[in-house]
Write a protein that holds these residues in place. Structure first.
Motif, short mmCIF file in Angstrom:
data_model
loop_
_atom_site.label_atom_id
_atom_site.label_comp_id
_atom_site.label_asym_id
_atom_site.label_seq_id
_atom_site.Cartn_x
_atom_site.Cartn_y
_atom_site.Cartn_z
N SER A 8 0.73 -1.35 -0.12
CA SER A 8 0.04 0.12 0.11
C SER A 8 0.84 1.34 -0.18
N LEU A 9 0.98 1.90 -1.04
CA LEU A 9 1.75 3.18 -1.08
C LEU A 9 0.81 4.35 -0.72
N PHE A 10 1.09 5.06 0.33
CA PHE A 10 0.23 6.05 1.00
C PHE A 10 0.88 7.35 1.42
N SER A 11 0.10 8.37 1.43
CA SER A 11 0.58 9.65 1.99
C SER A 11 -0.29 10.04 3.00
N PHE A 12 0.46 10.77 4.10
CA PHE A 12 -0.60 11.24 5.14
C PHE A 12 -1.19 12.55 4.71
N ARG A 13 -0.71 13.24 3.79
CA ARG A 13 -1.37 14.45 3.21
C ARG A 13 -2.33 14.06 2.21
N SER A 14 -2.54 12.91 1.89
CA SER A 14 -3.56 12.62 0.70
C SER A 14 -4.86 12.13 1.36
N PRO A 15 -6.01 12.83 1.27
CA PRO A 15 -7.39 12.66 1.71
C PRO A 15 -7.86 11.35 1.04
N TYR A 16 -7.40 11.05 -0.21
CA TYR A 16 -7.76 9.76 -0.89
C TYR A 16 -7.06 8.77 -0.10
N SER A 17 -5.73 8.99 0.14
CA SER A 17 -5.17 8.06 0.92
C SER A 17 -6.07 7.45 2.23
N TYR A 18 -6.46 8.46 3.01
CA TYR A 18 -7.20 8.44 4.29
C TYR A 18 -8.44 7.50 3.90
N LEU A 19 -9.34 7.93 2.73
CA LEU A 19 -10.46 7.11 2.39
C LEU A 19 -10.07 5.84 2.22
N ALA A 20 -9.06 5.25 1.77
CA ALA A 20 -8.56 4.07 1.53
C ALA A 20 -8.05 3.22 2.64
N ILE A 21 -7.58 3.87 3.41
CA ILE A 21 -6.63 3.06 4.32
C ILE A 21 -7.29 2.19 5.26
N GLY A 22 -8.51 2.60 5.71
CA GLY A 22 -9.34 1.99 6.81
C GLY A 22 -9.86 0.67 5.85
N ARG A 23 -10.12 0.73 4.70
CA ARG A 23 -10.58 -0.28 3.89
C ARG A 23 -9.48 -1.27 3.73
N TYR A 24 -8.33 -0.86 3.29
CA TYR A 24 -7.13 -1.66 3.20
C TYR A 24 -6.80 -2.41 4.49
N ARG A 25 -6.96 -1.85 5.58
CA ARG A 25 -6.99 -2.46 6.92
C ARG A 25 -8.01 -3.58 7.17
N ALA A 26 -9.20 -3.29 6.79
CA ALA A 26 -10.44 -4.16 7.18
C ALA A 26 -10.08 -5.52 6.10
N LEU A 27 -9.69 -5.35 4.92
CA LEU A 27 -9.33 -6.10 3.76
C LEU A 27 -8.26 -7.02 4.37
N ALA A 28 -7.05 -6.58 5.10
CA ALA A 28 -6.05 -7.41 5.54
C ALA A 28 -6.54 -8.13 6.67
N GLU A 29 -7.55 -7.74 7.55
CA GLU A 29 -8.07 -8.15 8.85
C GLU A 29 -9.03 -9.34 8.35
N THR A 30 -9.54 -9.07 7.68
CA THR A 30 -10.97 -9.98 7.13
C THR A 30 -10.70 -11.10 6.00
N SER A 31 -9.67 -10.95 5.42
CA SER A 31 -9.36 -11.83 4.25
C SER A 31 -8.04 -12.57 4.10
#
Length: 212
Positions: A8-31
């Motif tokens: 996951s390539l991610f920037s703390f300044r990117s609002p779209y990164s924020y909108l994705a990161i929780g769903r990435y985390r959920a994907l990692a934890e559930t799948s």
């Protein structure tokens, strides 16, 4: 999809990164997908003239779209206070001194060293983009680190003592992103294939399922 590995390539300044990161985390934890966080510095650091060169409607659309996406997915959203990047919004000029972005990005990379980058990035991003005032002060980041299973004092010690090494790793993350075929964030890279944007998560899952 079980056992898939991606970055996951991610920037703390990117609002779209924020909108994705929780769903990435959920994907990692559930799948049982192994998603390794690879933080990069935002364009404001890598290409300071990016905002001056961009179409004037770019920022206007961003202001409309980001809250809309957050509302659609039920993700808390608020403009960062302070912005991780010090920037004159009227002129789009990036200030030469940047007191926030280097620390938070290095903290993300230090967390990634411990295998908990995804959790830390999610918890920290929820502060920055979820409406926490003065997210960089008090016990905000300590709480974020604790919720990710980390100790902020230990991470800050690494940031202070190994800033140059952490920056080299962050630069390597950016180079890896470019080798994968993209330049922006958030990007999920699976099997050398980039999936750019918070709206490509389902497609990335589909590709992983094809590999099973």
């Amino acid at each position: 999809m079980h056992g898939s590995r991606c970055r996951s390539l991610f920037s703390f300044r990117s609002p779209y990164s924020y909108l994705a990161i929780g769903r990435y985390r959920a994907l990692a934890e559930t799948s049982a997908v192994d998603i390794a966080l690879r933080p990069v510095y935002p364009l404001a650091v890598r290409q300071p003239d990016f905002f001056e060169r961009n179409h004037p409607n770019w920022l206007r659309y961003l202001i409309v779209d980001v809250p809309r996406v957050a509302q659609f997915h039920g993700i808390p959203f608020g403009l960062p206070r302070p912005d991780p990047i010090v920037q004159d919004i009227a002129t789009r000029a990036i200030a030469p001194e940047q007191p926030y972005i280097h620390r938070i990005t290095r903290l993300g990379q230090a967390a990634a060293r411990h295998g908990k980058g995804l959790a830390f990035a999610h918890e920290a991003a929820r502060l920055i983009w979820g409406g926490a005032e003065n997210w960089h002060m008090g016990d905000h980041l300590a709480g974020a680190a604790q919720r990710a299973g980390l100790d902020l004092a230990e991470l800050d010690a690494q940031v202070y003592e190994e800033a140059e090494a952490l920056d080299a790793e962050i630069t390597a993350n950016q180079q890896a992103l470019e080798r994968a075929g993209h330049w922006g964030v958030p990007t999920l890279v699976f099997d050398a294939e980039p999936f750019f944007g918070q709206d490509r998560i389902e497609m990335a899952k589909w590709r992983m399922e094809q590999r099973d």
